[in-house]
Design an enzyme around this catalytic site. Structure first.
Site, PDB file in Angstrom:
ATOM      1  CG  PHE A  66      -1.925   1.114   1.225  1.00 40.55           C
ATOM      2  CD1 PHE A  66      -3.075   1.057   0.454  1.00 40.55           C
ATOM      3  CD2 PHE A  66      -1.707   2.243   1.992  1.00 40.55           C
ATOM      4  CE1 PHE A  66      -3.984   2.100   0.441  1.00 40.55           C
ATOM      5  CE2 PHE A  66      -2.608   3.294   1.996  1.00 40.55           C
ATOM      6  CZ  PHE A  66      -3.750   3.221   1.221  1.00 40.55           C
ATOM      7  CB  CYS A  89       4.409 -10.091  -2.877  1.00 41.74           C
ATOM      8  SG  CYS A  89       3.588 -11.699  -2.963  1.00 41.74           S
ATOM      9  CB  ILE A  91      -0.434 -13.702  -0.637  1.00 37.84           C
ATOM     10  CG1 ILE A  91       1.002 -13.706  -1.176  1.00 37.84           C
ATOM     11  CG2 ILE A  91      -1.044 -15.104  -0.723  1.00 37.84           C
ATOM     12  CD1 ILE A  91       1.983 -14.556  -0.380  1.00 37.84           C
ATOM     13  CG  HIS A  97      -6.401  -6.365   3.593  1.00 31.03           C
ATOM     14  ND1 HIS A  97      -6.421  -5.103   4.123  1.00 31.03           N
ATOM     15  CD2 HIS A  97      -5.095  -6.672   3.377  1.00 31.03           C
ATOM     16  CE1 HIS A  97      -5.179  -4.654   4.232  1.00 31.03           C
ATOM     17  NE2 HIS A  97      -4.359  -5.585   3.780  1.00 31.03           N
TER      18      HIS A  97
END
Length: 171
Positions: A66, A89, A91, A97
Protein backbone atom coordinates in the site's frame (compact mmCIF):
# COMPACT_ATOMS: atom_id res chain seq x y z
CA UNK A 1 -1.41 -14.28 -21.98
CA UNK A 2 -1.29 -15.51 -18.43
CA UNK A 3 2.04 -15.99 -16.71
CA UNK A 4 1.20 -19.67 -16.41
CA UNK A 5 1.98 -19.86 -20.12
CA UNK A 6 4.97 -17.50 -20.20
CA UNK A 7 8.28 -17.08 -18.45
CA UNK A 8 8.21 -13.48 -17.23
CA UNK A 9 11.94 -13.05 -17.69
CA UNK A 10 11.80 -13.54 -21.47
CA UNK A 11 11.53 -10.38 -23.56
CA UNK A 12 12.39 -8.85 -26.90
CA UNK A 13 15.37 -6.55 -27.30
CA UNK A 14 13.27 -3.89 -29.04
CA UNK A 15 13.40 -0.44 -27.41
CA UNK A 16 16.46 -1.25 -25.31
CA UNK A 17 18.60 1.87 -25.06
CA UNK A 18 21.78 2.98 -23.32
CA UNK A 19 20.86 3.43 -19.65
CA UNK A 20 24.33 4.11 -18.25
CA UNK A 21 23.38 7.67 -17.29
CA UNK A 22 19.83 6.89 -16.15
CA UNK A 23 18.80 7.09 -12.50
CA UNK A 24 16.39 4.47 -11.15
CA UNK A 25 14.49 4.30 -7.88
CA UNK A 26 13.39 0.85 -6.78
CA UNK A 27 10.72 0.91 -4.08
CA UNK A 28 10.41 -2.43 -2.26
CA UNK A 29 7.64 -3.54 0.09
CA UNK A 30 8.90 -5.27 3.25
CA UNK A 31 5.75 -7.40 3.55
CA UNK A 32 6.34 -10.90 2.08
CA UNK A 33 10.08 -10.27 2.25
CA UNK A 34 11.13 -13.62 0.78
CA UNK A 35 9.26 -12.72 -2.39
CA UNK A 36 10.04 -9.00 -2.55
CA UNK A 37 13.77 -9.53 -1.99
CA UNK A 38 13.82 -11.96 -4.91
CA UNK A 39 11.95 -9.40 -7.03
CA UNK A 40 14.46 -6.73 -6.05
CA UNK A 41 17.43 -8.95 -6.89
CA UNK A 42 15.92 -9.66 -10.30
CA UNK A 43 15.27 -5.99 -11.06
CA UNK A 44 18.66 -4.85 -9.79
CA UNK A 45 20.60 -7.49 -11.71
CA UNK A 46 18.66 -6.78 -14.91
CA UNK A 47 19.36 -3.04 -14.67
CA UNK A 48 23.07 -3.74 -14.14
CA UNK A 49 23.07 -6.26 -17.01
CA UNK A 50 21.71 -3.60 -19.37
CA UNK A 51 24.21 -0.97 -18.33
CA UNK A 52 22.86 0.91 -15.31
CA UNK A 53 25.53 2.05 -12.87
CA UNK A 54 25.28 0.81 -9.27
CA UNK A 55 25.45 4.39 -8.00
CA UNK A 56 22.39 5.25 -10.14
CA UNK A 57 20.11 2.63 -8.59
CA UNK A 58 18.45 3.87 -5.41
CA UNK A 59 16.58 1.42 -3.19
CA UNK A 60 13.80 2.57 -0.86
CA UNK A 61 11.95 0.17 1.47
CA UNK A 62 8.35 0.65 2.58
CA UNK A 63 6.34 -1.38 5.12
CA UNK A 64 3.89 -2.90 2.62
CA UNK A 65 2.54 -2.69 -0.90
CA UNK A 66 0.00 0.00 0.00
CA UNK A 67 2.88 2.38 0.77
CA UNK A 68 4.53 1.87 -2.63
CA UNK A 69 2.48 4.67 -4.18
CA UNK A 70 3.54 7.44 -1.82
CA UNK A 71 7.19 6.42 -1.92
CA UNK A 72 7.00 6.29 -5.72
CA UNK A 73 5.56 9.79 -5.72
CA UNK A 74 8.38 11.06 -3.49
CA UNK A 75 10.92 9.47 -5.85
CA UNK A 76 9.17 10.88 -8.92
CA UNK A 77 9.35 14.37 -7.43
CA UNK A 78 13.14 14.18 -7.58
CA UNK A 79 14.26 15.71 -10.85
CA UNK A 80 17.22 13.34 -11.22
CA UNK A 81 15.13 10.13 -11.17
CA UNK A 82 14.28 8.84 -14.65
CA UNK A 83 12.16 5.80 -13.73
CA UNK A 84 10.69 4.17 -10.63
CA UNK A 85 10.14 0.45 -10.16
CA UNK A 86 7.61 -0.58 -7.49
CA UNK A 87 7.97 -4.12 -6.14
CA UNK A 88 5.53 -5.81 -3.81
CA UNK A 89 3.48 -8.92 -3.18
CA UNK A 90 -0.11 -9.11 -1.98
CA UNK A 91 -1.27 -12.69 -1.43
CA UNK A 92 -5.00 -13.45 -1.56
CA UNK A 93 -6.42 -14.06 1.90
CA UNK A 94 -9.80 -14.86 3.34
CA UNK A 95 -11.04 -11.26 3.41
CA UNK A 96 -11.55 -8.51 0.82
CA UNK A 97 -8.43 -6.71 2.11
CA UNK A 98 -6.57 -8.15 -0.91
CA UNK A 99 -8.99 -6.50 -3.36
CA UNK A 100 -8.77 -3.09 -1.71
CA UNK A 101 -4.98 -3.08 -1.49
CA UNK A 102 -4.42 -4.31 -5.05
CA UNK A 103 -6.90 -1.80 -6.49
CA UNK A 104 -5.45 1.10 -4.51
CA UNK A 105 -1.86 0.29 -5.45
CA UNK A 106 -2.63 -0.18 -9.14
CA UNK A 107 -4.53 3.10 -9.34
CA UNK A 108 -1.96 4.92 -7.24
CA UNK A 109 0.97 3.82 -9.37
CA UNK A 110 -0.92 4.71 -12.54
CA UNK A 111 -1.62 8.18 -11.17
CA UNK A 112 2.04 8.77 -10.28
CA UNK A 113 3.00 7.83 -13.88
CA UNK A 114 0.62 10.39 -15.30
CA UNK A 115 1.27 13.14 -12.76
CA UNK A 116 5.06 13.09 -13.12
CA UNK A 117 5.36 11.99 -16.75
CA UNK A 118 7.88 9.32 -15.77
CA UNK A 119 7.75 5.54 -15.99
CA UNK A 120 6.52 4.17 -12.65
CA UNK A 121 6.42 0.42 -13.06
CA UNK A 122 3.91 -1.90 -11.39
CA UNK A 123 5.99 -4.88 -10.24
CA UNK A 124 3.46 -6.08 -7.67
CA UNK A 125 2.54 -9.74 -7.57
CA UNK A 126 -1.10 -10.58 -6.77
CA UNK A 127 -1.06 -14.38 -6.43
CA UNK A 128 -3.52 -16.70 -4.76
CA UNK A 129 -0.85 -18.29 -2.56
CA UNK A 130 2.80 -18.22 -1.50
CA UNK A 131 3.86 -20.85 -4.04
CA UNK A 132 2.47 -18.84 -6.95
CA UNK A 133 4.40 -15.83 -5.64
CA UNK A 134 7.65 -17.79 -5.43
CA UNK A 135 7.08 -19.18 -8.91
CA UNK A 136 7.00 -15.57 -10.18
CA UNK A 137 9.91 -14.31 -8.08
CA UNK A 138 12.68 -16.39 -9.58
CA UNK A 139 10.84 -19.71 -9.83
CA UNK A 140 9.41 -21.61 -12.76
CA UNK A 141 7.71 -18.53 -14.23
CA UNK A 142 10.83 -16.36 -14.15
CA UNK A 143 11.09 -13.19 -12.12
CA UNK A 144 8.60 -10.33 -12.25
CA UNK A 145 11.44 -8.11 -10.98
CA UNK A 146 13.32 -8.78 -14.23
CA UNK A 147 10.21 -7.87 -16.18
CA UNK A 148 9.71 -4.66 -14.19
CA UNK A 149 13.29 -3.53 -14.91
CA UNK A 150 12.97 -4.30 -18.62
CA UNK A 151 9.65 -2.43 -18.69
CA UNK A 152 11.31 0.65 -17.15
CA UNK A 153 14.13 0.50 -19.71
CA UNK A 154 11.72 0.06 -22.60
CA UNK A 155 9.50 2.92 -21.44
CA UNK A 156 12.52 5.24 -21.30
CA UNK A 157 13.36 4.13 -24.84
CA UNK A 158 9.80 4.72 -25.99
CA UNK A 159 9.86 8.21 -24.51
CA UNK A 160 12.98 9.01 -26.53
CA UNK A 161 11.44 7.49 -29.66
CA UNK A 162 8.18 9.44 -29.39
CA UNK A 163 9.55 12.79 -28.25
CA UNK A 164 13.01 12.78 -29.80
CA UNK A 165 14.40 13.66 -26.37
CA UNK A 166 17.00 11.57 -24.58
CA UNK A 167 15.51 11.84 -21.10
CA UNK A 168 12.30 12.58 -19.24
CA UNK A 169 14.19 14.11 -16.29
CA UNK A 170 13.09 17.61 -15.38
CA UNK A 171 9.36 17.29 -15.85
Amino acid sequence: MSSKDKNLSTHSEKSIQDISSKQFAIVVAEWNTEVTEALYEGAYKKLIEYGAKEKNIHRHDVPGSFELTLAAQWAAQKSNIDAIICLGCVIQGETRHFDFICDAVAHGITNVNIRYNKPVIFGVLTPDNQQQALDRAGGKHGNKGDEAAITAIKMLGLYSEITGQKTSVGF
